[in-house]
Design an enzyme around this catalytic site. Structure first.
Site, PDB file in Angstrom:
ATOM      1  N   CYS A  53      46.388  14.105  54.500  1.00 52.86           N
ATOM      2  CA  CYS A  53      46.606  14.349  53.297  1.00 52.86           C
ATOM      3  C   CYS A  53      45.341  13.304  52.298  1.00 52.86           C
ATOM      4  O   CYS A  53      45.518  13.113  50.926  1.00 52.86           O
ATOM      5  CB  CYS A  53      47.764  13.430  52.743  1.00 52.86           C
ATOM      6  SG  CYS A  53      48.217  12.225  54.098  1.00 52.86           S
ATOM      7  N   HIS A  81      51.197   9.520  52.861  1.00 46.07           N
ATOM      8  CA  HIS A  81      51.372  10.331  52.300  1.00 46.07           C
ATOM      9  C   HIS A  81      50.556   9.494  51.103  1.00 46.07           C
ATOM     10  O   HIS A  81      50.410   8.037  51.236  1.00 46.07           O
ATOM     11  CB  HIS A  81      52.196  11.090  51.608  1.00 46.07           C
ATOM     12  CG  HIS A  81      51.814  12.293  51.555  1.00 46.07           C
ATOM     13  ND1 HIS A  81      50.994  12.704  52.087  1.00 46.07           N
ATOM     14  CD2 HIS A  81      52.115  12.683  50.050  1.00 46.07           C
ATOM     15  CE1 HIS A  81      50.910  14.655  51.373  1.00 46.07           C
ATOM     16  NE2 HIS A  81      51.240  14.239  50.355  1.00 46.07           N
ATOM     17  N   ASP A 127      50.443  16.792  43.866  1.00 48.48           N
ATOM     18  CA  ASP A 127      49.662  16.939  45.440  1.00 48.48           C
ATOM     19  C   ASP A 127      48.912  18.138  45.964  1.00 48.48           C
ATOM     20  O   ASP A 127      49.444  18.941  46.268  1.00 48.48           O
ATOM     21  CB  ASP A 127      51.407  16.501  45.938  1.00 48.48           C
ATOM     22  CG  ASP A 127      50.619  16.114  47.578  1.00 48.48           C
ATOM     23  OD1 ASP A 127      49.944  16.652  48.284  1.00 48.48           O
ATOM     24  OD2 ASP A 127      52.082  15.512  48.574  1.00 48.48           O
TER      25      ASP A 127
END
Length: 640
Positions: free
Chosen positions: A204, A246, A261
Site C-alpha cells: 500500500c 495503511h 485508495d
C-alpha cells in the site's frame, strides 16, 4: 539527491535546506556534515521502520525543517530543456504567493457533512460513462521503465485534471499487483517507483507513493495519507494503536481535496490462500468521505474531509460496511454497531437497499438458525444462535451479478438460548413469498407471511401461477421420519383457474420447511428453488399419513376429492371421487378391478375393496381406441 539522465540532458532532483544563523549555531557540528539520505529521511519524519510491510509514519514539528524541492537541469545550449517539454504536457502544480508548490492543507471548504446524506457514493458529481473510452485506453497502456514517459502516454487522451487522475488510477489498478511477500518481509525496495514499474508489484505504501508521484508529474496536486484501516486481517470490533497499517491518497480537483485508495481499488487478498487477485473496485475512486471513514482513519483528522471529524474511538466502534455494501446498492443497516447482544435468544438485522436485492446469511459459516425474508427495498433477518457465547454473522448480497458478496459482518453475544425457536436444518433462504417469487411467476399467495401455524397439522396454501410455469413442493423435518422418497408425499398439488393449491398434512407435531420450486415447462433443466414456508404445529396428537403417490400422467388440472390418505385400511370398501380431464375411461385396481363412472358434475366416482391386496392404483385410458391404461395414483393398504 537523485540524478536523472536523458540523451540530451541531465536533471538533478535535490532538497534545498535553509536554516537561520541561530539554528545553525544550535545544531553545531551537525550542520556541517554532508546530509545522509537515510538520516535526512528520518529527520523529515517520512518513513521509519516497517510493520507488516507498512513503513511507520512519524509526525514532524513545523520548526524541524524548512526546504524547497529543486530540479536542476544541465543540457546542450541548442537543445530544448526536458523540463519545458514536461510542463508543456501538463500544467505545473499550483503555487502559493511565494511561488512554492507545496499542496495546501485541507480546510473548511473541503469538508463534507457527516453522516452520509445518501446523495452519492462519490465526493463530486460523476458520470462514469464519460470515462469508458479513457478507461479502456489507460488500462491498455503498456508498462514503461521511465515514469515520466508512462505518465506522458497516459495523459495523451486526458483533457482535464480529473481525466488525468482517472487515467493514472485506472492504470495502477490494472497493472500493479499487491506484493504480499514484500509486505511480510518488510522489503523497502518494493516502495520505490522504479522497482514498482520493474516488478509491477508493491504494497500500500508503494501504491500511494506511485500514485502521488504520477499525479505530480501530470501536474495535479496529490498527497499520501497514512493511517489505520479495516482491511485484510481486520477483526470486527478491534482497537487500533501504534504504527499505522495503511496509506492512501488525497488528490486536489476542482478546488477541493478528494480521497482515493488504489491499493484497494486494484483487487483483494484471499484470507485462506493469502493470494492476491486483480478485481477492480470503483468504490475507492473519489469516495465520499463519510463512507471512506468507515474503513480509513488518517493520522491527521483534517484528512478525513468531514464535518464534524470522527474520533478514533468512533472509528473503532462504528459499523463497518464493506465496499460491496454500497456497490450493490445498500443504503443503511440496523443495528449500526458491529456487536449485537441477543434479546430472549434472538438478534434482528434489517437492511435498506435502493432496489430489490437477493440476500443470504451465514452464522458461524452455516446457513442455519435464521429467518431471512426479502422486502421490496431490503431484507429482515432474525437469528437464533443455538448456543450461548460469541457467534459470527455474515450477510451477503447478490445485486445485479450472479455472485453473492459479503456486505456486512456482525459479532453476536448470546447469553440465553431459546430452544423453542430451533429451526429445521433444511430451512433455506429466503422464507416467505416476496418480489422474487413474483419475478419467478408466483403471485397473490394465500399466505403472505413466512410462518404458518396449524393446530390440526393440516393447511392449504394457494397462489397464482404464470402460464407455462410448473410448481414443485417438498416437506422437510429434522427427525428423520421424512425421507427423500417421502418428502413430497405429505403434499398434494391441485390446479384450478390459473392457481395452484398445495394441501399439506404433517406427520407429527413440530417445525417443518415447505420448499417451493419452479420451472418453465418448455425449458430443459432442473427446478429452481424460490422460497420456503416455516410450518409450525404444537398439537402432539397430530399423526397424518402421506398422500397417495402421483405419477407423471397425473394432469396439471386434475383434482382429488377422496380418498386423500395414501394409506388405506384393509378389508374395506373405499369410495373414490376425482376430476380427470381428457380421458376416456378410469378404473381402480386392487385384488380386482372396479370401473369409475363420470357423473353430471364432471367427477369420476366409484368404490374399491382393499381385501386381499397391499396396493391400490387409479388408472386411466386416454384414448378410447386404445386399450393401454396409465397409472396416475398409487395407494398403500395397511397390513391386516
Amino acid at each position: 539527491m537523485e540524478l536523472k539522465k536523458d540523451s540530451n540532458a541531465v536533471s538533478i532532483d535535490m532538497q534545498l535546506i535553509v536554516h537561520s544563523e541561530k539554528r545553525r549555531a544550535a545544531q553545531g557540528t551537525h550542520s556541517d556534515r554532508q546530509a545522509d539520505p537515510g538520516a535526512l529521511l528520518q529527520r523529515r519524519g517520512g518513513f521509519q521502520g516497517v510493520a507488516n510491510g507498512i513503513r511507520k509514519w512519524q509526525k514532524i514539528e513545523a520548526h524541524d525543517l524548512h526546504g524547497t524541492q529543486l530540479t536542476v537541469e544541465v543540457h546542450p545550449r541548442d537543445a530544448v530543456p526536458q523540463l519545458l517539454k514536461k510542463f508543456s504536457l501538463a500544467k505545473s502544480l499550483q503555487g502559493d504567493k511565494n511561488g512554492n508548490t507545496k499542496p495546501r492543507q485541507p480546510g473548511g471548504k473541503d469538508a463534507h457533512a457527516y453522516p452520509w446524506d445518501r446523495s452519492s457514493l462519490k465526493s463530486m458529481p460523476l458520470d462514469l460513462r464519460q470515462f469508458e473510452k479513457l478507461d479502456t485506453y489507460a488500462s491498455q497502456v503498456t508498462v514503461k521503465s521511465d515514469l515520466d514517459e508512462l505518465v506522458s502516454d497516459l495523459v495523451q487522451e486526458a483533457h482535464s485534471d480529473l481525466e488525468r487522475v482517472r487515467a493514472i488510477w485506472i492504470w495502477i489498478c490494472h497493472h500493479i499487483e499487491y506484493d504480499i511477500m514484500a509486505a511480510q518481509e518488510k522489503d523497502c525496495q518494493a516502495f520505490k517507483p522504479t522497482d514498482i514499474l520493474r516488478t509491477q508489484k508493491t504494497n500500500c505504501d508503494g501504491y500511494a507513493g506511485l500514485f502521488e508521484k504520477m499525479c505530480r508529474i501530470a501536474g495535479v496536486q496529490c498527497m499520501t495519507v497514512p493511517g489505520y484501516s479495516k482491511g485484510f486481517g481486520y477483526q470486527t470490533g478491534q482497537s487500533f494503536s501504534g504504527e499505522f497499517d495503511h496509506a492512501w491518497n488525497a488528490v486536489y480537483l476542482e478546488g477541493r481535496w478528494h480521497l482515493v485508495d488504489s491499493t484497494w481499488g486494484s483487487g483483494l487478498v484471499d484470507k485462506t490462500t493469502s493470494k492476491f487477485t486483480f478485481l477492480y473496485n470503483e468504490f475507492y475512486f473519489l469516495t465520499h468521505p463519510a463512507l471512506f471513514i468507515e474503513d480509513h482513519f488518517p493520522d491527521n483528522k483534517n484528512w478525513q474531509l468531514l464535518k464534524p471529524p470522527q474520533s478514533l474511538r468512533q472509528f473503532e466502534n462504528s459499523m463497518y460496511h464493506k465496499s460491496e455494501f454500497y456497490n450493490k446498492g445498500m443504503l443503511s443497516a440496523h443495528p449500526e454497531t458491529s456487536m449485537i447482544r441477543t434479546v430472549n435468544g434472538k438478534a434482528t438485522v434489517t437492511i435498506e437497499s435502493c432496489a430489490p436485492t437477493l440476500f443470504m446469511f451465514m452464522l458461524n459459516g452455516k446457513q442455519e438458525h435464521g429467518l431471512l425474508s426479502l422486502r421490496k427495498n431490503g431484507m429482515k433477518l432474525e437469528v437464533y444462535p443455538p448456543t450461548m457465547g460469541t457467534h459470527n454473522l455474515q450477510i451477503f448480497a447478490k445485486g445485479s451479478s450472479d455472485i453473492y458478496s459479503s456486505v456486512l459482518e456482525y459479532t453476536l453475544k448470546c447469553n440465553f438460548v431459546d430452544f423453542g425457536a430451533q429451526l429445521p436444518t433444511e430451512l433455506h433462504q429466503p422464507v416467505g413469498p416476496s418480489w422474487f417469487s413474483e419475478q419467478m411467476g408466483i403471485m397473490k399467495p394465500s399466505h403472505p407471511d413466512p410462518i404458518i401455524h396449524t393446530s390440526d397439522g393440516r393447511c392449504s396454501i394457494s397462489f397464482g401461477v404464470d402460464e407455462g410455469i410448473s410448481i414443485l413442493a417438498s416437506l422437510h423435518g429434522d427427525d428423520g421420519l421424512i425421507t427423500e422418497e417421502t418428502q413430497r408425499r405429505y403434499i398434494f398439488q391441485l390446479h384450478w383457474e390459473k392457481r395452484t393449491e398445495l394441501k399439506v398434512q404433517l406427520p407429527h407435531a413440530g417445525k417443518f420447511a415447505l420448499k417451493i420450486f419452479v420451472k418453465k415447462r418448455q425449458e430443459p433443466g432442473n427446478y429452481i428453488f424460490v422460497f420456503n414456508y416455516l410450518l409450525c404445529c404444537t398439537n402432539t396428537k397430530v399423526n397424518w399419513p402421506m398422500f397417495p403417490e402421483s405419477f407423471g400422467n397425473w394432469g396439471q388440472d386434475n383434482e382429488l376429492l377422496e380418498p386423500l390418505s395414501g394409506v388405506l385400511p384393509a378389508n374395506r370398501n373405499i369410495p373414490f371421487k376425482l376430476k380427470l380431464h381428457g380421458i376416456a375411461k378410469a378404473l381402480v385396481k386392487g385384488q380386482d378391478t372396479w370401473p369409475l363412472t363420470l357423473n353430471h358434475e364432471g367427477y369420476w366416482e366409484g368404490s374399491c375393496s382393499t381385501a386381499g391386496c397391499q396396493e391400490v392404483y387409479v388408472m386411466v385410458l386416454e384414448n378410447a381406441n386404445h386399450n393401454f391404461y396409465s397409472y396416475i395414483l398409487k395407494y398403500k393398504v395397511n397390513a391386516q
